[in-house]
Design an enzyme around this catalytic site. Structure first.
Site, PDB file in Angstrom:
ATOM      1  N   ASP A  10      78.533  12.897  45.950  1.00  0.00           N
ATOM      2  CA  ASP A  10      78.235  12.247  44.672  1.00  0.00           C
ATOM      3  C   ASP A  10      77.522  13.270  43.800  1.00  0.00           C
ATOM      4  O   ASP A  10      77.074  14.314  44.284  1.00  0.00           O
ATOM      5  CB  ASP A  10      77.331  11.020  44.899  1.00  0.00           C
ATOM      6  N   SER A  11      77.407  12.957  42.522  1.00  0.00           N
ATOM      7  CA  SER A  11      76.659  13.832  41.630  1.00  0.00           C
ATOM      8  C   SER A  11      75.169  13.823  41.971  1.00  0.00           C
ATOM      9  O   SER A  11      74.442  14.721  41.566  1.00  0.00           O
ATOM     10  CB  SER A  11      76.830  13.361  40.195  1.00  0.00           C
ATOM     11  N   CYS A  73      81.623   8.551  44.172  1.00  0.00           N
ATOM     12  CA  CYS A  73      81.247   8.695  42.760  1.00  0.00           C
ATOM     13  C   CYS A  73      82.445   8.259  41.916  1.00  0.00           C
ATOM     14  O   CYS A  73      83.555   8.788  42.088  1.00  0.00           O
ATOM     15  CB  CYS A  73      80.909  10.160  42.501  1.00  0.00           C
ATOM     16  N   GLU A 152      67.939   8.241  38.972  1.00  0.00           N
ATOM     17  CA  GLU A 152      67.614   9.526  39.623  1.00  0.00           C
ATOM     18  C   GLU A 152      66.110   9.804  39.567  1.00  0.00           C
ATOM     19  O   GLU A 152      65.565  10.451  40.445  1.00  0.00           O
ATOM     20  CB  GLU A 152      68.383  10.680  38.964  1.00  0.00           C
ATOM     21  N   CYS A 185      79.857   2.453  39.157  1.00  0.00           N
ATOM     22  CA  CYS A 185      79.095   3.689  39.353  1.00  0.00           C
ATOM     23  C   CYS A 185      78.292   3.477  40.629  1.00  0.00           C
ATOM     24  O   CYS A 185      77.656   2.422  40.793  1.00  0.00           O
ATOM     25  CB  CYS A 185      78.155   3.931  38.170  1.00  0.00           C
ATOM     26  N   HIS A 187      75.623   4.649  41.590  1.00  0.00           N
ATOM     27  CA  HIS A 187      74.176   4.525  41.408  1.00  0.00           C
ATOM     28  C   HIS A 187      73.758   3.068  41.163  1.00  0.00           C
ATOM     29  O   HIS A 187      72.621   2.698  41.416  1.00  0.00           O
ATOM     30  CB  HIS A 187      73.713   5.339  40.185  1.00  0.00           C
TER      31      HIS A 187
HETATM   32  N1  DGL Z   1      77.339   7.881  40.956  1.00  0.00           N
HETATM   33  C1  DGL Z   1      78.181   8.428  39.955  1.00  0.00           C
HETATM   34  C2  DGL Z   1      79.296   7.508  39.542  1.00  0.00           C
HETATM   35  O1  DGL Z   1      79.649   6.707  40.324  1.00  0.00           O
HETATM   36  C3  DGL Z   1      77.499   9.296  39.113  1.00  0.00           C
HETATM   37  C4  DGL Z   1      77.274   9.252  37.757  1.00  0.00           C
HETATM   38  C5  DGL Z   1      76.832  10.471  37.045  1.00  0.00           C
HETATM   39  O2  DGL Z   1      76.544  11.504  37.656  1.00  0.00           O
HETATM   40  O3  DGL Z   1      76.796  10.402  35.828  1.00  0.00           O
HETATM   41  O4  DGL Z   1      79.876   7.550  38.506  1.00  0.00           O
END
Ligand code: DGL
Length: 265
Positions: A10-11, A73, A152, A185, A187
């Protein structure tokens, strides 16, 4: 049987929510997680940049001998899944979007809201995939770009997060004709309690959770499920921020784990 770990990336922290679901559903499976915490958020970056970052991470996970890769992600799934499958044909790569849409279709939902990053929402991938399963489904989409940076930073369980949710979503929910909402997302499960409390009538679908059903199906079909083994889960990140360490500790308290800083590219 295959005791190698499953690679997740993931990011940032968001992909950890998929690992929580994996641990509930398939406790024998081990993981190698890579969070690109130094370069998060991906959601406001260009498609080429997101593809580049994703490719570096997949190359790294393959070099670490993982048996399957989960793009935990939505942003990377929407921008890079096809390209990655094309380029790395020898390893199964699973994205978070199609499994979530399949669940919404299975529940015969007629209208659904979708929230995600700018990149995911602008890609229109949820709408297109939902229509593939149900051409008549009504959808409304909304980008909520401030959610990921707040999560985050660990700003979750408080008024700032609640106000931010209302700032983005009040009109969307009031004017939108939907009774269910895709958390597009990974997150967002970390704020699902807030969303649920503020909009109790919406049925939430978590992209972090639905993908694990696909992982199970693929590993079962290929006879690649793990037996209990002593591999230690590994959590790697491109920046060992205080919050990454806190979050991995909170989420995986009693589990044996190794956390390390790995820079790629
Ligand atoms: N968890 C990511 C997603 O599902 C990350 C979002 C991001 O880095 O902007 O899109």
């Amino acid at each position: 049987m295959d005791n190698r770990p499953i690679g997740f990336f993931d990011s940032g922290l968001g992909g950890l929510t998929s690992i929580m679901c994996l641990k509930d559903m398939m406790p024998n499976e081990k993981v190698l997680f890579y969070g690109d915490t130094a370069r998060t958020p991906y959601g406001s970056k260009s498609p080429d940049t997101i593809r580049d970052f994703s490719k570096h991470i997949v190359e790294y996970l393959i070099s670490m001998n993982v048996k399957l890769i989960v793009i935990a992600c939505n942003t990377a799934t929407s921008m890079a899944l096809e390209m990655l499958r094309e380029e790395f044909k020898d390893i199964p790569i699973v994205g978070v979007i199609e499994p979530t849409v399949r669940k919404v279709a299975k529940d015969s939902r007629k209208s659904v809201g979708i929230i995600g990053t700018k990149a995911t929402i602008n890609s229109d991938i949820y709408n297109a995939t939902l229509r593939k399963y149900n051409p008549d489904i009504k959808t409304s989409s909304l980008a909520c770009p401030a959610f990921v940076p707040l999560i985050e930073e660990g700003i979750v369980d408080n008024k700032i997060m609640d106000l931010t949710i209302k700032y983005y979503m009040d009109d969307f929910v009031k004017n939108g004709d939907f009774d269910s909402l895709i958390l597009g997302c990974t997150h967002y499960p970390l704020i699902s309690e807030n969303i649920n409390r503020i909009y109790p009538n919406l049925k939430l679908y978590s992209s972090s959770q639905e993908v694990i059903g696909d992982v199970k199906r693929i590993l079962t079909e290929r006879d690649m499920l793990a037996k209990e083994n002593d591999y230690k889960d590994r959590y790697y990140a491109s920046d060992l921020s205080e919050n990454f360490l806190k979050m991995t500790d909170n989420l995986f308290k009693n589990r044996d784990k190794k956390i390390k800083l790995i820079k790629l590219g």
